[in-house]
Design a protein around this motif. Structure first.
Motif, PDB file in Angstrom:
ATOM      1  N   ILE A 162       0.849  -1.196   0.000  1.00 52.19           N
ATOM      2  CA  ILE A 162       0.000   0.000   0.000  1.00 52.19           C
ATOM      3  C   ILE A 162       0.886   1.247   0.000  1.00 52.19           C
ATOM      4  O   ILE A 162       0.673   2.176  -0.792  1.00 52.19           O
ATOM      5  CB  ILE A 162      -0.972   0.012   1.200  1.00 52.19           C
ATOM      6  CG1 ILE A 162      -2.070  -1.040   1.025  1.00 52.19           C
ATOM      7  CG2 ILE A 162      -1.579   1.410   1.381  1.00 52.19           C
ATOM      8  CD1 ILE A 162      -2.974  -1.211   2.240  1.00 52.19           C
ATOM      9  N   LEU A 163       1.890   1.266   0.864  1.00 49.48           N
ATOM     10  CA  LEU A 163       2.753   2.443   0.936  1.00 49.48           C
ATOM     11  C   LEU A 163       3.559   2.630  -0.354  1.00 49.48           C
ATOM     12  O   LEU A 163       3.740   3.766  -0.816  1.00 49.48           O
ATOM     13  CB  LEU A 163       3.672   2.354   2.152  1.00 49.48           C
ATOM     14  CG  LEU A 163       2.968   2.515   3.501  1.00 49.48           C
ATOM     15  CD1 LEU A 163       3.920   2.255   4.654  1.00 49.48           C
ATOM     16  CD2 LEU A 163       2.324   3.891   3.625  1.00 49.48           C
ATOM     17  N   THR A 168      -0.713  -7.569  -5.581  1.00 44.28           N
ATOM     18  CA  THR A 168      -0.263  -8.077  -4.281  1.00 44.28           C
ATOM     19  C   THR A 168      -1.182  -7.585  -3.164  1.00 44.28           C
ATOM     20  O   THR A 168      -1.518  -8.349  -2.251  1.00 44.28           O
ATOM     21  CB  THR A 168       1.193  -7.652  -4.014  1.00 44.28           C
ATOM     22  OG1 THR A 168       2.020  -8.193  -5.046  1.00 44.28           O
ATOM     23  CG2 THR A 168       1.675  -8.145  -2.659  1.00 44.28           C
ATOM     24  N   ILE A 169      -1.597  -6.344  -3.231  1.00 46.65           N
ATOM     25  CA  ILE A 169      -2.524  -5.798  -2.235  1.00 46.65           C
ATOM     26  C   ILE A 169      -3.819  -6.609  -2.228  1.00 46.65           C
ATOM     27  O   ILE A 169      -4.316  -7.004  -1.169  1.00 46.65           O
ATOM     28  CB  ILE A 169      -2.807  -4.299  -2.510  1.00 46.65           C
ATOM     29  CG1 ILE A 169      -1.561  -3.470  -2.201  1.00 46.65           C
ATOM     30  CG2 ILE A 169      -4.020  -3.806  -1.713  1.00 46.65           C
ATOM     31  CD1 ILE A 169      -1.598  -2.045  -2.751  1.00 46.65           C
ATOM     32  N   ARG A 170      -4.361  -6.870  -3.413  1.00 45.79           N
ATOM     33  CA  ARG A 170      -5.605  -7.660  -3.491  1.00 45.79           C
ATOM     34  C   ARG A 170      -5.416  -9.059  -2.912  1.00 45.79           C
ATOM     35  O   ARG A 170      -6.268  -9.547  -2.171  1.00 45.79           O
ATOM     36  CB  ARG A 170      -6.086  -7.751  -4.947  1.00 45.79           C
ATOM     37  CG  ARG A 170      -6.765  -6.518  -5.455  1.00 45.79           C
ATOM     38  CD  ARG A 170      -7.474  -6.755  -6.784  1.00 45.79           C
ATOM     39  NE  ARG A 170      -6.607  -7.283  -7.815  1.00 45.79           N
ATOM     40  CZ  ARG A 170      -5.875  -6.530  -8.644  1.00 45.79           C
ATOM     41  NH1 ARG A 170      -5.904  -5.224  -8.556  1.00 45.79           N
ATOM     42  NH2 ARG A 170      -5.115  -7.101  -9.572  1.00 45.79           N
ATOM     43  N   LYS A 218      -7.249 -10.544   0.401  1.00 42.85           N
ATOM     44  CA  LYS A 218      -8.074 -11.756   0.279  1.00 42.85           C
ATOM     45  C   LYS A 218      -7.656 -12.789   1.328  1.00 42.85           C
ATOM     46  O   LYS A 218      -8.507 -13.369   2.015  1.00 42.85           O
ATOM     47  CB  LYS A 218      -7.927 -12.334  -1.132  1.00 42.85           C
ATOM     48  CG  LYS A 218      -8.701 -13.630  -1.338  1.00 42.85           C
ATOM     49  CD  LYS A 218      -8.603 -14.113  -2.783  1.00 42.85           C
ATOM     50  CE  LYS A 218      -7.232 -14.677  -3.059  1.00 42.85           C
ATOM     51  NZ  LYS A 218      -7.122 -15.292  -4.406  1.00 42.85           N
ATOM     52  N   GLN A 219      -6.354 -12.996   1.469  1.00 37.26           N
ATOM     53  CA  GLN A 219      -5.865 -13.998   2.427  1.00 37.26           C
ATOM     54  C   GLN A 219      -6.144 -13.586   3.867  1.00 37.26           C
ATOM     55  O   GLN A 219      -6.492 -14.421   4.704  1.00 37.26           O
ATOM     56  CB  GLN A 219      -4.373 -14.257   2.202  1.00 37.26           C
ATOM     57  CG  GLN A 219      -4.049 -14.895   0.873  1.00 37.26           C
ATOM     58  CD  GLN A 219      -4.731 -16.232   0.676  1.00 37.26           C
ATOM     59  OE1 GLN A 219      -4.919 -17.007   1.610  1.00 37.26           O
ATOM     60  NE2 GLN A 219      -5.123 -16.509  -0.557  1.00 37.26           N
ATOM     61  N   SER A 273      -9.923  -2.882   2.334  1.00 36.08           N
ATOM     62  CA  SER A 273     -10.746  -2.600   1.152  1.00 36.08           C
ATOM     63  C   SER A 273     -10.409  -1.304   0.419  1.00 36.08           C
ATOM     64  O   SER A 273     -10.563  -1.245  -0.796  1.00 36.08           O
ATOM     65  CB  SER A 273     -12.223  -2.580   1.545  1.00 36.08           C
ATOM     66  OG  SER A 273     -12.478  -1.520   2.445  1.00 36.08           O
ATOM     67  N   GLU A 274     -10.004  -0.278   1.118  1.00 36.05           N
ATOM     68  CA  GLU A 274      -9.860   1.034   0.483  1.00 36.05           C
ATOM     69  C   GLU A 274      -8.648   1.129  -0.438  1.00 36.05           C
ATOM     70  O   GLU A 274      -7.575   0.621  -0.125  1.00 36.05           O
ATOM     71  CB  GLU A 274      -9.757   2.134   1.546  1.00 36.05           C
ATOM     72  CG  GLU A 274     -11.091   2.483   2.155  1.00 36.05           C
ATOM     73  CD  GLU A 274     -11.027   3.722   3.042  1.00 36.05           C
ATOM     74  OE1 GLU A 274     -10.217   4.616   2.765  1.00 36.05           O
ATOM     75  OE2 GLU A 274     -11.816   3.746   3.996  1.00 36.05           O
TER      76      GLU A 274
END
Length: 151
Positions: A65-66, A83-85, A89-90, A144-145
């Motif tokens: 994210i960063l 990767t964020i998604r 999810k995990q 989520s954001e």
């Protein structure tokens, strides 16, 4: 002088067979012959493993994210978002299986964030990462954001 040789327990000789034996004894309600000490150790280990997995996933999530928000490299953004998604999810799956772990995320957040920022500053010395988290700390928001869309 006589010495007593203690044979290794099933737990020490064959862990997989030990698990099968414990499961069979539990199903049969044969509690008297259970290897209680090792059973307790393994159950406690399961809890530690779940928390460790959550820490690792949060570490990767915050890092990406960063990077997505602050690192101005256009061609890496899609990979960071994937990767964020995946990490979200995990983490959501872990929380669905063990809802009480949701309370653990705020406990570990600052520790993980501090490590992440230190690593990112080493990896991207030209980027000015903030000292603190600039976004919502709400677990649902973190999961989520698209924080990069608000900048």
């Amino acid at each position: 002088m006589t010495s007593t040789v203690i044979a290794p327990s099933l737990y020490d000789r064959d862990f997989s067979l030990w698990v099968e034996d414990v499961a069979a004894r539990l199903k049969a309600r044969d509690f008297e012959l259970l290897d209680i000490e090792n059973l307790i150790e393994e159950i406690e280990s399961l809890g530690r493993t779940e928390r460790h997995e959550l820490k690792n996933r949060l570490d990767v999530l915050l890092s990406h994210i960063l990077k997505r928000v602050y690192v101005p490299i256009q061609n890496d953004r899609n990979g960071w978002e994937r990767t964020i998604r995946e990490q979200r999810k995990q983490i959501k799956r872990r929380l669905a299986d063990s809802p009480s772990l949701k309370n653990y995320l705020p406990e570990i957040f600052d520790e993980i964030l501090e490590d992440v920022i230190a690593e990112l500053r080493e990896d991207y010395p030209q980027v000015q990462f903030p000292d603190t988290w600039q976004f919502s700390r709400d677990v649902d928001a973190i999961l989520s954001e698209a924080f990069w869309e608000n900048i």
